[in-house]
Design an enzyme around this catalytic site. Structure first.
Site, PDB file in Angstrom:
ATOM      1  N   GLU A  54      -6.589  24.857  16.902  1.00  0.00           N
ATOM      2  CA  GLU A  54      -6.202  23.956  15.812  1.00  0.00           C
ATOM      3  C   GLU A  54      -4.718  23.618  15.967  1.00  0.00           C
ATOM      4  O   GLU A  54      -3.882  24.496  16.117  1.00  0.00           O
ATOM      5  CB  GLU A  54      -6.464  24.641  14.464  1.00  0.00           C
ATOM      6  CG  GLU A  54      -6.097  23.755  13.283  1.00  0.00           C
ATOM      7  CD  GLU A  54      -6.865  24.101  12.016  1.00  0.00           C
ATOM      8  OE1 GLU A  54      -7.999  24.601  12.110  1.00  0.00           O
ATOM      9  OE2 GLU A  54      -6.315  23.868  10.933  1.00  0.00           O
ATOM     10  N   GLU A  62      -6.974  25.187   1.110  1.00  0.00           N
ATOM     11  CA  GLU A  62      -7.685  24.188   1.908  1.00  0.00           C
ATOM     12  C   GLU A  62      -9.128  24.601   2.173  1.00  0.00           C
ATOM     13  O   GLU A  62      -9.624  24.514   3.289  1.00  0.00           O
ATOM     14  CB  GLU A  62      -6.941  23.930   3.232  1.00  0.00           C
ATOM     15  CG  GLU A  62      -5.532  23.391   3.004  1.00  0.00           C
ATOM     16  CD  GLU A  62      -4.781  23.054   4.288  1.00  0.00           C
ATOM     17  OE1 GLU A  62      -5.041  23.680   5.320  1.00  0.00           O
ATOM     18  OE2 GLU A  62      -3.929  22.141   4.230  1.00  0.00           O
ATOM     19  N   LYS A  88       5.752  29.430   4.547  1.00  0.00           N
ATOM     20  CA  LYS A  88       6.236  28.389   5.463  1.00  0.00           C
ATOM     21  C   LYS A  88       7.688  28.055   5.126  1.00  0.00           C
ATOM     22  O   LYS A  88       8.097  28.162   3.973  1.00  0.00           O
ATOM     23  CB  LYS A  88       5.364  27.135   5.348  1.00  0.00           C
ATOM     24  CG  LYS A  88       3.965  27.322   5.928  1.00  0.00           C
ATOM     25  CD  LYS A  88       3.180  26.008   5.976  1.00  0.00           C
ATOM     26  CE  LYS A  88       1.766  26.287   6.497  1.00  0.00           C
ATOM     27  NZ  LYS A  88       0.949  25.047   6.632  1.00  0.00           N
ATOM     28  N   ASP A 121       4.791  21.235   4.263  1.00  0.00           N
ATOM     29  CA  ASP A 121       3.968  21.612   5.415  1.00  0.00           C
ATOM     30  C   ASP A 121       4.609  21.243   6.752  1.00  0.00           C
ATOM     31  O   ASP A 121       4.176  20.285   7.384  1.00  0.00           O
ATOM     32  CB  ASP A 121       2.591  20.950   5.303  1.00  0.00           C
ATOM     33  CG  ASP A 121       1.605  21.510   6.315  1.00  0.00           C
ATOM     34  OD1 ASP A 121       1.903  22.540   6.930  1.00  0.00           O
ATOM     35  OD2 ASP A 121       0.533  20.908   6.483  1.00  0.00           O
ATOM     36  N   GLU A 158       2.924  19.899  15.264  1.00  0.00           N
ATOM     37  CA  GLU A 158       1.897  19.135  14.553  1.00  0.00           C
ATOM     38  C   GLU A 158       2.420  17.823  13.981  1.00  0.00           C
ATOM     39  O   GLU A 158       1.747  16.805  14.052  1.00  0.00           O
ATOM     40  CB  GLU A 158       1.321  20.011  13.418  1.00  0.00           C
ATOM     41  CG  GLU A 158       0.362  19.266  12.513  1.00  0.00           C
ATOM     42  CD  GLU A 158      -0.192  20.130  11.381  1.00  0.00           C
ATOM     43  OE1 GLU A 158       0.091  21.338  11.356  1.00  0.00           O
ATOM     44  OE2 GLU A 158      -0.916  19.575  10.536  1.00  0.00           O
ATOM     45  N   TRP A 174      -3.196  14.589   0.186  1.00  0.00           N
ATOM     46  CA  TRP A 174      -3.194  14.503   1.647  1.00  0.00           C
ATOM     47  C   TRP A 174      -2.710  13.126   2.111  1.00  0.00           C
ATOM     48  O   TRP A 174      -2.570  12.884   3.304  1.00  0.00           O
ATOM     49  CB  TRP A 174      -4.616  14.763   2.211  1.00  0.00           C
ATOM     50  CG  TRP A 174      -4.983  16.213   2.245  1.00  0.00           C
ATOM     51  CD1 TRP A 174      -4.146  17.274   2.070  1.00  0.00           C
ATOM     52  CD2 TRP A 174      -6.291  16.768   2.468  1.00  0.00           C
ATOM     53  NE1 TRP A 174      -4.853  18.460   2.174  1.00  0.00           N
ATOM     54  CE2 TRP A 174      -6.174  18.178   2.421  1.00  0.00           C
ATOM     55  CE3 TRP A 174      -7.557  16.209   2.719  1.00  0.00           C
ATOM     56  CZ2 TRP A 174      -7.255  19.038   2.601  1.00  0.00           C
ATOM     57  CZ3 TRP A 174      -8.633  17.075   2.906  1.00  0.00           C
ATOM     58  CH2 TRP A 174      -8.483  18.469   2.846  1.00  0.00           C
TER      59      TRP A 174
HETATM   60  C1  GCU Z   1      -1.619  22.369   7.901  1.00  0.00           C
HETATM   61  C2  GCU Z   1      -2.452  22.048   9.096  1.00  0.00           C
HETATM   62  C3  GCU Z   1      -3.765  22.750   9.114  1.00  0.00           C
HETATM   63  C4  GCU Z   1      -3.562  24.232   8.861  1.00  0.00           C
HETATM   64  C5  GCU Z   1      -2.742  24.440   7.613  1.00  0.00           C
HETATM   65  C6  GCU Z   1      -2.375  25.884   7.379  1.00  0.00           C
HETATM   66  O1  GCU Z   1      -2.163  21.786   6.756  1.00  0.00           O
HETATM   67  O2  GCU Z   1      -2.665  20.652   9.157  1.00  0.00           O
HETATM   68  O3  GCU Z   1      -4.377  22.528  10.354  1.00  0.00           O
HETATM   69  O4  GCU Z   1      -4.778  24.892   8.769  1.00  0.00           O
HETATM   70  O5  GCU Z   1      -1.550  23.742   7.706  1.00  0.00           O
HETATM   71  O6  GCU Z   1      -1.221  26.213   7.653  1.00  0.00           O
HETATM   72  O7  GCU Z   1      -3.171  26.678   6.929  1.00  0.00           O
END
Ligand code: GCU
Length: 674
Positions: free
Chosen positions: A158, A282, A351, A356, A384, A534
């Site tokens: 990912e 999420e 984070k 993000d 990312e 989003w």
């Molecule tokens: C971001 C990212 C995802 C990831 C998420 C996370 O949103 O796009 O791919 O899973 O961060 O840190 O959990």
């Protein structure tokens, strides 16, 4: 593919080393870690000096190396060096005289310190330092220095832009790819001591016996290099692989399931590090599914791991589409009230910014706000939101900016670094995590320059007060050549690159305007995703009158999640730095900036500056043709061409979209979108 451990022959011999004869290496046999240290010195010096060192029981000529711990080596013990302050992982490197001969001692209290010291000594030579007059001591400032792999069990990664996962689950545990050792060496060379093997969006299968055997095999490869393995645990695993009806953290059967699971893991991996958990975020399962708190969830896992010395890294990355509050406030809203409720072996992994991993965000207001809880920094090494693997963006300056930011939690000087390294609130359990940018690509990271981000992460995790520039300088010398003519221009490009990306993507505090889902390229117009939070339009709030997200007391009041001096700074338009202007304020297009320009004109200038900076990077790189090997030269040149093209795309698309709202002309001298 040797990363920064190339060990190419030095053109000039370091002072203190006589290259006509082999260097004497006085190192006893010993643990696998001790062997790794002498093995690395043999390999490194063999490459750098063109002659591998010779193992010897005693110093009998000048320029020898004495390597070991006072406990394992009588020669080291005989030096009577003071190692008290080094801890377990620290080391000292000292020029000494033994039997009338000059020598360098690389000493730690434990073999892992000796290994780190050996890499440090090699780094000194790689970067052009002499091997004389040495007297340095170092030890990590942060306890857990961890890579988070967002690797799935099917081999995909990912947000990975460097090929597939390097974990070959199919062939494990019977086949141990030599890459695993190379990976461990590279990490040990920069002090990384932990790795989370699987994605935070976790597959519970990794906790089944068949996978645990594979994990144990990897742990066996990493152990001599001082690296522990961790796993991302899916909160609902007791249901999915345990056959239970619930994953309620207060349910005795669930608690027992996790205890038994922990016991099972430690039977096969006695030094297992612990769990990383993404819960109620999420779409992931979590304690709130059972009306329990994040603390209830984390503590249950912590209790299961505690008898074995394991820890829980519980992520604070939570936000919900059902919560109408500003998304950037939600993590603080959720976790701040839980301060003091976590077990001693829980770290909250936060984070760097409240949103993000954007090109620029202010630091997360959680830093400094939870003094009773160790907060672990989570950086993202994989890019990312920063142009994936093609854009040259050195992240050192971004991380430095965050670590040096002042939370004012206990008055001036309460930097994020001091929160994270435990100084501010007296925590011994501390950590920094980085989402890895590693894959099966021959260059490991998707591009040569992305290797620098892995490198810088490790160096900053070891010591969060280090300078991004100094780290870039070391990396450039180790990766390319230890001479100024090569290193200086490269460092110049690296140091300008992050601000360039901010400028051509999201200047003046804008954020999250990347294409939905993939996050590559501009899409500030996008409102097509099912969740408001989003969509780019949620973040810029632009219309014909103005642009920006009002997070002041008149708006979402995110500012008041910071300590009063910081809140006051950001709440006030006059004191808000330009870099965060539109993060905290919604302003009319004709707002007058400090520079005297209107906001609109300034915005266009920033976009254009970003593009110009990339052009400059390309021009600088072109001067290195012939000084850098052809392959790496060509890859970087091609990627910079892509970056320039896409910087222009970002600029033009963004400007065209804002103009569709504000109908304003471009400032004089600024070309219209192509
Ligand atoms: C971001 C990212 C995802 C990831 C998420 C996370 O949103 O796009 O791919 O899973 O961060 O840190 O959990």
């Amino acid at each position: 593919h040797d990363l920064w451990l190339r060990y190419h022959a030095l053109t000039t011999a370091p002072a203190g080393i006589d290259t006509r004869q082999a260097v004497q290496l006085v190192a006893g046999p010993g643990s696998p870690t001790a062997k790794a240290a002498s093995g690395e010195l043999i390999r490194g010096l063999g490459g750098l000096l063109g002659k591998a060192p010779e193992l010897s029981g005693a110093v009998s000529r000048d320029g020898a190396l004495i390597v070991g711990t006072p406990a394992s080596s009588p020669v080291v013990a005989g030096l009577h060096l003071d190692t008290r302050e080094l801890g377990r992982e620290g080391y000292l490197i000292k020029s000494v005289v033994v039997n009338g001969h000059t020598a360098t001692a690389i000493v730690g209290n434990d073999d892992i310190g000796v290994l780190y010291g050996s890499f440090r000594f090699l780094r000194l030579l790689q970067t052009g330092h002499p091997a004389t007059g040495l007297d340095l001591r170092d030890r990590p400032q942060v306890k857990l220095r961890v890579l988070d792999h967002w690797d799935n069990l099917d081999g995909s990664v990912e947000r990975g832009y460097a090929g597939a996962s390097i974990w070959d689950w199919w062939k494990l545990p019977d086949y141990l790819d030599p890459r695993y050792t190379d990976y461990a060496r590279a990490n040990a060379s920069i002090g990384i001591n932990g790795t989370v093997l699987n994605n935070v969006n976790a597959d519970p299968l990794v906790l089944t016996p068949a996978y645990l055997k594979k994990v144990a095999a990897l742990a066996g490869v990493f152990r001599p290099w001082g690296i522990r393995v961790y796993l991302s645990a899916r909160f609902s695993a007791p249901i999915e692989i345990g056959g239970l009806k619930t994953a309620d953290p207060l349910d005795p059967a669930v608690r027992k399931w996790w205890r038994d699971k922990a016991d099972e893991i430690y039977r096969v991996i006695p030094d297992f590090g612990g769990f990383l958990v993404k819960a109620n975020s999420e779409g992931q399962p979590g304690p709130q599914d059972y009306h329990r708190t994040h603390a209830d969830g984390a503590n249950m896992l912590a209790d299961a791991l505690a008898p074995h010395g394991g820890i829980v890294m519980w992520r604070a990355f939570v936000y919900s589409e059902h919560d109408l509050d500003d998304r950037t406030k939600q993590a603080y809203n959720e976790f701040k009230p839980l301060d003091g409720q976590f077990r001693d072996n829980v770290l909250l992994q936060v984070k760097n910014g409240p949103l993000d991993f954007q090109p620029r965000e202010p630091f997360s207001p959680l830093f400094g706000a939870m003094p009773k809880t160790p907060l672990m920094m989570e950086f993202q090494i994989t890019k990312e939101y920063l142009g994936f693997a093609t854009h040259l963006v050195y992240l050192g300056p971004m991380w430095e900016e965050v670590l040096r930011a002042d939370t004012y939690a206990k008055g001036k000087g309460s930097t994020v670094a001091k929160v994270v390294d435990g100084q501010l609130d007296g925590h011994a359990l501390t950590g920094i995590a980085g989402v890895a940018n590693i894959g099966t690509d021959r260059d490991w990271s998707g591009s040569v320059f992305d290797q620098a981000n892995w490198y810088a992460f490790g160096r900053l995790a070891w010591d969060p007060t280090q300078s991004a520039r100094a780290i870039a300088d070391d990396w450039a010398r180790m990766t390319f050549a230890p001479d100024d003519a090569v290193a200086k221009p490269i460092v110049g490009m690296m140091m300008a690159s992050r601000e360039a990306a901010v400028d051509y993507m999201t200047p003046l505090g804008l954020a999250h305007l990347m294409g939905a889902g993939h996050h590559y390229g501009p899409a500030p117009w996008d409102d097509s995703l099912p969740r408001a939070d989003w969509n780019p339009v949620y973040y810029h709030r632009a219309d014909k009158n103005g642009i920006g997200f009002d997070r002041t007391r008149k708006g979402s009041d995110a500012v008041d999640q910071y300590a009063p001096p910081v809140a006051a700074e950001f709440n006030n338009l006059k004191s808000t730095p330009d870099a965060y202007l539109l993060w905290f304020h919604h302003l009319p297009w004709d707002y007058r900036m400090r520079s005297g320009h209107t906001l609109w004109d300034a915005l266009v200038m920033h976009y254009t500056h970003g593009v110009d900076e990339v052009k400059q990077m390309r021009a600088t790189w072109a001067t290195l043709d012939g000084r850098v090997d052809a392959q790496r030269y060509a890859q970087t040149a091609a990627f910079l061409a892509i970056q320039q093209h896409e910087a222009q795309w970002w600029r033009d698309a963004s400007i065209a979209y804002w103009q569709s709202l504000n109908h304003l002309p471009l400032p004089a001298g600024y070309a219209p979108p192509a």
